[in-house]
Design a protein around this motif. Structure first.
Motif, PDB file in Angstrom:
ATOM      1  N   LEU A 104       0.844  -1.187   0.000  1.00 36.17           N
ATOM      2  CA  LEU A 104       0.000   0.000   0.000  1.00 36.17           C
ATOM      3  C   LEU A 104       0.883   1.243   0.000  1.00 36.17           C
ATOM      4  O   LEU A 104       1.706   1.430   0.909  1.00 36.17           O
ATOM      5  CB  LEU A 104      -0.912   0.026   1.225  1.00 36.17           C
ATOM      6  N   ILE A 105       0.747   2.068  -1.022  1.00 34.57           N
ATOM      7  CA  ILE A 105       1.477   3.331  -1.071  1.00 34.57           C
ATOM      8  C   ILE A 105       0.963   4.219   0.071  1.00 34.57           C
ATOM      9  O   ILE A 105      -0.244   4.379   0.259  1.00 34.57           O
ATOM     10  CB  ILE A 105       1.281   4.029  -2.425  1.00 34.57           C
ATOM     11  N   LYS A 109      -0.152   9.437   4.471  1.00 36.96           N
ATOM     12  CA  LYS A 109      -0.009   8.614   5.686  1.00 36.96           C
ATOM     13  C   LYS A 109      -1.247   7.762   5.980  1.00 36.96           C
ATOM     14  O   LYS A 109      -1.452   7.296   7.102  1.00 36.96           O
ATOM     15  CB  LYS A 109       0.310   9.495   6.898  1.00 36.96           C
ATOM     16  N   LYS A 110      -2.051   7.509   4.947  1.00 37.39           N
ATOM     17  CA  LYS A 110      -3.264   6.717   5.154  1.00 37.39           C
ATOM     18  C   LYS A 110      -2.935   5.265   5.477  1.00 37.39           C
ATOM     19  O   LYS A 110      -3.628   4.628   6.284  1.00 37.39           O
ATOM     20  CB  LYS A 110      -4.159   6.810   3.926  1.00 37.39           C
ATOM     21  N   ALA A 111      -1.903   4.722   4.856  1.00 39.94           N
ATOM     22  CA  ALA A 111      -1.523   3.344   5.140  1.00 39.94           C
ATOM     23  C   ALA A 111      -0.910   3.226   6.535  1.00 39.94           C
ATOM     24  O   ALA A 111      -1.122   2.230   7.237  1.00 39.94           O
ATOM     25  CB  ALA A 111      -0.546   2.833   4.077  1.00 39.94           C
ATOM     26  N   THR A 112      -0.144   4.233   6.946  1.00 41.94           N
ATOM     27  CA  THR A 112       0.425   4.228   8.307  1.00 41.94           C
ATOM     28  C   THR A 112      -0.691   4.269   9.347  1.00 41.94           C
ATOM     29  O   THR A 112      -0.642   3.576  10.373  1.00 41.94           O
ATOM     30  CB  THR A 112       1.362   5.433   8.491  1.00 41.94           C
ATOM     31  N   LYS A 113      -1.691   5.057   9.086  1.00 39.02           N
ATOM     32  CA  LYS A 113      -2.818   5.124  10.018  1.00 39.02           C
ATOM     33  C   LYS A 113      -3.527   3.780  10.107  1.00 39.02           C
ATOM     34  O   LYS A 113      -3.957   3.356  11.188  1.00 39.02           O
ATOM     35  CB  LYS A 113      -3.788   6.211   9.563  1.00 39.02           C
ATOM     36  N   PRO A 117      -2.005   0.666  15.793  1.00 40.73           N
ATOM     37  CA  PRO A 117      -2.992   0.135  16.738  1.00 40.73           C
ATOM     38  C   PRO A 117      -3.846   1.241  17.342  1.00 40.73           C
ATOM     39  O   PRO A 117      -3.332   2.268  17.795  1.00 40.73           O
ATOM     40  CB  PRO A 117      -2.135  -0.556  17.803  1.00 40.73           C
ATOM     41  N   GLY A 118      -5.156   1.035  17.315  1.00 43.02           N
ATOM     42  CA  GLY A 118      -6.080   1.972  17.936  1.00 43.02           C
ATOM     43  C   GLY A 118      -6.533   3.101  17.048  1.00 43.02           C
ATOM     44  O   GLY A 118      -7.438   3.858  17.432  1.00 43.02           O
ATOM     45  N   GLU A 119      -5.943   3.248  15.856  1.00 42.27           N
ATOM     46  CA  GLU A 119      -6.347   4.346  14.976  1.00 42.27           C
ATOM     47  C   GLU A 119      -7.635   4.004  14.212  1.00 42.27           C
ATOM     48  O   GLU A 119      -8.641   4.673  14.347  1.00 42.27           O
ATOM     49  CB  GLU A 119      -5.218   4.671  13.989  1.00 42.27           C
ATOM     50  N   ILE A 120      -7.574   2.967  13.395  1.00 39.60           N
ATOM     51  CA  ILE A 120      -8.751   2.542  12.633  1.00 39.60           C
ATOM     52  C   ILE A 120      -9.346   1.281  13.239  1.00 39.60           C
ATOM     53  O   ILE A 120     -10.567   1.161  13.383  1.00 39.60           O
ATOM     54  CB  ILE A 120      -8.390   2.329  11.149  1.00 39.60           C
ATOM     55  N   VAL A 121      -8.481   0.326  13.572  1.00 40.05           N
ATOM     56  CA  VAL A 121      -8.899  -0.887  14.274  1.00 40.05           C
ATOM     57  C   VAL A 121      -7.968  -1.078  15.464  1.00 40.05           C
ATOM     58  O   VAL A 121      -6.893  -0.470  15.536  1.00 40.05           O
ATOM     59  CB  VAL A 121      -8.843  -2.129  13.349  1.00 40.05           C
ATOM     60  N   THR A 122      -8.396  -1.930  16.387  1.00 42.01           N
ATOM     61  CA  THR A 122      -7.584  -2.167  17.582  1.00 42.01           C
ATOM     62  C   THR A 122      -6.181  -2.593  17.207  1.00 42.01           C
ATOM     63  O   THR A 122      -5.193  -2.085  17.747  1.00 42.01           O
ATOM     64  CB  THR A 122      -8.243  -3.246  18.457  1.00 42.01           C
ATOM     65  N   ASP A 123      -6.080  -3.549  16.255  1.00 38.01           N
ATOM     66  CA  ASP A 123      -4.777  -3.977  15.736  1.00 38.01           C
ATOM     67  C   ASP A 123      -5.002  -4.616  14.386  1.00 38.01           C
ATOM     68  O   ASP A 123      -5.968  -5.363  14.191  1.00 38.01           O
ATOM     69  CB  ASP A 123      -4.097  -4.970  16.687  1.00 38.01           C
ATOM     70  N   ILE A 124      -4.126  -4.315  13.439  1.00 36.39           N
ATOM     71  CA  ILE A 124      -4.261  -4.870  12.098  1.00 36.39           C
ATOM     72  C   ILE A 124      -3.809  -6.317  12.043  1.00 36.39           C
ATOM     73  O   ILE A 124      -4.269  -7.099  11.209  1.00 36.39           O
ATOM     74  CB  ILE A 124      -3.466  -4.021  11.075  1.00 36.39           C
ATOM     75  N   LEU A 125      -2.900  -6.717  12.937  1.00 37.96           N
ATOM     76  CA  LEU A 125      -2.413  -8.100  12.950  1.00 37.96           C
ATOM     77  C   LEU A 125      -3.548  -9.051  13.333  1.00 37.96           C
ATOM     78  O   LEU A 125      -4.304  -8.799  14.267  1.00 37.96           O
ATOM     79  CB  LEU A 125      -1.255  -8.262  13.928  1.00 37.96           C
ATOM     80  N   ALA A 161       5.847   3.207   1.808  1.00 35.02           N
ATOM     81  CA  ALA A 161       4.872   2.144   1.573  1.00 35.02           C
ATOM     82  C   ALA A 161       4.758   1.244   2.792  1.00 35.02           C
ATOM     83  O   ALA A 161       5.652   1.184   3.641  1.00 35.02           O
ATOM     84  CB  ALA A 161       5.273   1.315   0.349  1.00 35.02           C
ATOM     85  N   ILE A 162       3.626   0.552   2.877  1.00 32.65           N
ATOM     86  CA  ILE A 162       3.365  -0.438   3.919  1.00 32.65           C
ATOM     87  C   ILE A 162       3.094  -1.772   3.236  1.00 32.65           C
ATOM     88  O   ILE A 162       2.301  -1.842   2.288  1.00 32.65           O
ATOM     89  CB  ILE A 162       2.147  -0.045   4.782  1.00 32.65           C
ATOM     90  N   VAL A 163       3.756  -2.828   3.704  1.00 32.59           N
ATOM     91  CA  VAL A 163       3.575  -4.159   3.125  1.00 32.59           C
ATOM     92  C   VAL A 163       2.793  -5.019   4.108  1.00 32.59           C
ATOM     93  O   VAL A 163       3.224  -5.244   5.241  1.00 32.59           O
ATOM     94  CB  VAL A 163       4.923  -4.831   2.796  1.00 32.59           C
TER      95      VAL A 163
END
Length: 748
Positions: A104-105, A109-113, A117-125, A161-163
């Motif tokens: 994700l490009i 900073k949308k991918a970083t957000k 943790p806690g920004e959009i979901v509790t944790d992406i993992l 980028a975020i992988v």
């Protein structure tokens, strides 16, 4: 069978120039991410869309909450673009790419957000997600197919980028189950005690309650103490309770203090039910909670439907894996009587959502505040006794379809004496003995069967019009692959010793005489097949099917490249027709270079999302026409006749799945011979389809009349059909078109 495509996707696939589109959907994240702008159909009722507003009804607009951040190359290194699927149908095995990386490009900073943790979901993992494949300028999700699903198990933040790494559902099958626990007796016991004290019961499994509130007898619990097998029905502290002595042919004995004790489990029932229960047990409760309801008892404010629960904008089968028989719990309804649990009797997809029929009376409620939770009907074995796959990760429909068609009476009784590696154990001891094999298809855990080829309405024909590398195609046969002249089928495994008490050996004499290389033996260890459960008959049928396919060294083709529009919705395990008439392939069955069309199975597929390259490996099904299945012959009503050579067919005619594009069903078979007739058969003539343009049919030779509205077009008699038509459609017998015409076509 191939993915069922929407009509826009069908038409887009036929275009000469098309651009693939991939979309990432993450559980709990409202934003979807595409490689190019993600679009959906425009509908009246959308914000700002009114009559006369200038919008085109049925057109496309960008999905409101979407971002074009996926990189297929360049910055960030690019996402994984190649998906590999393969299977060994003779061994019962299937595999697919274990994970995919999505780049994700990090625009604004949308991918970083997203990964914080806690920004959009509790944790992406650990988040479940799906990757969808479609075409540019088609609607998400109606015109897309899922190609990968799993959980995010790795996050890598790189420059710009975020992988995200997505591990697929097949990985979950690589767990150990029924872990063997070993302890000893805490005190001597005689030969009749029913409560047995142990030093420890750590890792001992015990009965759990299924969704119907009772224990499932599929899984039974035992211990082995020396040469006695003892069943227990409960655990209290370190004591086994409800013990039944001298089980499974063993003798009741006294045992000394500190005698060794080992766990021993037993699974019994229909083989497909056992497999699905292993896959989906472990939740011990709801797999999906707090799903918002739109209406109860209504599909819309003006369309009532008794006991329906409607979900707006959701495909609950595809998105959540909900199937008939699952348990549904309603909470938060304004009517207290609605807040209860019952099973689901129907699951239906609508254009603007989907609904289930609740198996109890409900009070109707428009714009309901209720939410629902779902529990799988197969979640019955208790904690730690299953793989805890989410139902949307399992192709439940395919398993149930093959059970109903071929395996409804295939009962097993299998002993689990040690820790099992789930994937290999299921493939070797459950699937292989019944003639099944594991398939990673439709981005789900699925299965196939060693049976005669079963065509579908979307069976693809591979020929000179869609094969990209005809000069490089070669058909191979080898004695080292897909060749067996003998099957050894061993069953009735002993409860105490690792040996089989019964067996069945079948050798094909013709194969041995024709291919003189000695014995090529395939051994099937059917641990769960028992004489008491018709084991001899089950062994005979499973053995016959394998020999029928592999006794003459099945032909296979490697790396056949096909056009993206032809192959993108074909999956491993699907049946295709290979028409090599103009491909110059050697046809050894007819000693010619005009390869006669016949059925092949796709056993390997490589898809490159970025380039659109698709390649197949095909395996000859090896079945004669006496061992296959056919479709009912197609037919259409005529809307209007233009001349003796041209007419228009009526949309939605005769059970069509093509909607308003009725002509589409006739386009895939070249030079199809058809009969045009009046409803009472008093007027009739035959011709050959020259071309199909939309719903307009043009014939190669004129009829002796001009068709009128209400006339019918259907397949000609069997001897007038092309080989491809004969392969797909079963005919009961060849008769004169005026003689018992209605009974000419039959599903075999």
């Amino acid at each position: 069978m191939p993915f069922e495509l929407s009509q826009p996707a069908r038409l887009k696939a036929l275009e000469r120039t098309k651009e693939p589109q991939i979309v990432l959907e993450i559980d709990g994240v409202t934003t979807v991410y595409g490689a190019i702008p993600v679009k959906r159909y425009l509908r009246y009722g959308d914000p700002g869309v009114t009559f006369g507003s200038g919008y085109k009804y049925g057109g496309l607009i960008e999905v409101e909450d979407s971002e074009s951040l996926i990189s297929l190359g360049g910055e960030g290194g690019g996402s994984s673009t190649e998906i590999r699927q393969s299977l060994d149908p003779d061994k019962g095995r299937g595999s697919t790419v274990s994970s995919m990386s999505i780049v994700l490009i990090d625009k604004n900073k949308k991918a970083t957000k997203l990964i914080s943790p806690g920004e959009i979901v509790t944790d992406i993992l650990g988040r479940r997600c799906k990757l969808w494949l479609g075409f540019k300028d088609t609607s998400f999700k109606e015109d897309f197919i899922p190609i990968h699903r799993g959980i995010i198990d790795d996050v890598n933040s790189k420059a710009g980028a975020i992988v995200l790494t997505i591990a697929n559902a097949e990985q979950k099958k690589r767990q150990d189950l029924f872990q063997r626990a070993t302890t000893d007796l805490n005190g001597a016991i005689n030969n009749s005690q029913t409560t047995i004290a142990l030093s420890s019961t750590t890792n001992f499994l015990s009965p759990g309650l299924g969704p119907n509130g009772s224990n499932d007898p599929t899984l039974k619990f035992y211990v082995r103490i020396e040469d006695e097998i003892i069943r227990y029905t409960g655990i209290s502290g370190n004591d086994l309770t409800g013990c039944v002595r001298a089980q499974l042919g063993s003798a009741a004995n006294s045992h000394d203090n500190e005698a060794g004790v080992n766990t021993f489990y037993r699974l019994s029932g229909n083989v497909i039910d056992v497999i699905l229960k292993i896959y989906m047990s472990g939740w011990n409760g709801n797999y999906q909670a707090a799903l918002d309801v739109k209406h109860i008892g209504y599909l819309s404010p003006t369309q009532p439907l008794d006991n329906a629960i409607f979900f707006e904008g959701k495909n609950i089968e595809l998105d959540y894996g909900v199937v008939v028989g699952d348990y549904c719990t309603i909470s938060g309804s304004s009517f207290g009587g609605n807040n209860t649990t019952a099973t689901i009797s129907e699951v239906v997809k609508e254009d603007n959502g989907s609904y289930v029929i609740f198996d109890l009376p409900l009070t109707s409620e428009i714009d309901s505040p209720a939410t629902v939770a779902f529990r799988s009907k197969y979640d019955t074995l208790g904690l730690n006794a299953g793989l805890k796959l989410h139902p949307d990760e399992v192709d439940i429909a395919q398993h149930e379809y093959l059970k109903d068609l071929f395996l409804s009476s295939f009962e097993i009784d299998i002993y689990v004496k040690d820790t099992i590696p789930a994937k290999e154990w299921i493939e070797q001891y459950l699937l292989a003995p019944c003639g099944g094999y594991s398939i990673p298809r439709k981005a789900r855990v699925s299965m196939g069967m060693t049976v005669g080829p079963i065509p579908s309405l979307d069976t693809k024909i591979l020929d000179d019009t869609n094969v990209k590398n005809p000069s490089q195609i070669a058909i191979r046969r080898t004695i080292s692959k897909y060749f067996y002249n003998t099957i050894t089928y061993r069953y009735d495994e002993d409860s105490l010793d690792d040996k089989f008490l019964s067996g069945f050996i079948d050798t094909d004499a013709t194969s041995r005489n024709n291919i003189q290389v000695g014995t090529r033996n395939l051994v099937i260890d059917a641990k769960g097949v028992r004489t008491a459960l018709s084991g001899a008959n089950l062994a005979s049928v499973a053995t016959f099917r394998r020999l029928n396919r592999y006794k003459f060294a099945a032909e296979f083709l490697e790396q056949m490249r096909v056009h993206f529009g032809t192959g993108f919705n074909v999956d491993v395990g699907d049946i295709v027709i290979l028409d090599g008439t103009n491909l110059k392939i050697a046809d050894i069955k007819n000693a010619s270079r005009e390869f006669e069309p016949r059925f092949f199975e796709v056993i390997n597929k490589i898809t490159n999302i970025k380039t659109g390259d698709i390649s197949f490996q095909l395996l000859d099904t090896g079945f004669s026409t006496a061992n296959r299945y056919g479709l009912i012959g197609p037919s259409s009503k005529i809307k209007a006749g233009n001349s003796a050579t041209q007419f228009v067919v009526e949309p939605d005619g005769f059970f069509s799945v093509y909607g308003v594009n009725e002509g589409q069903k006739w386009k895939k078979l070249k030079s199809m011979a058809v009969i045009i007739r009046s409803p009472d058969y008093s007027v009739s003539d035959t011709s050959i389809i020259l071309k199909v343009t939309s719903n307009t049919i043009t014939l190669a030779a004129p009829l002796n009349f001009t068709p009128v509205s209400g006339y019918i077009m259907e397949l000609d008699v069997y001897n007038s059909a092309t080989v491809n038509t004969k392969l797909l459609y079963g005919h009961m017998r060849d008769t004169d078109p005026f003689d018992d015409f209605k009974n000419r076509y039959l599903m075999l």
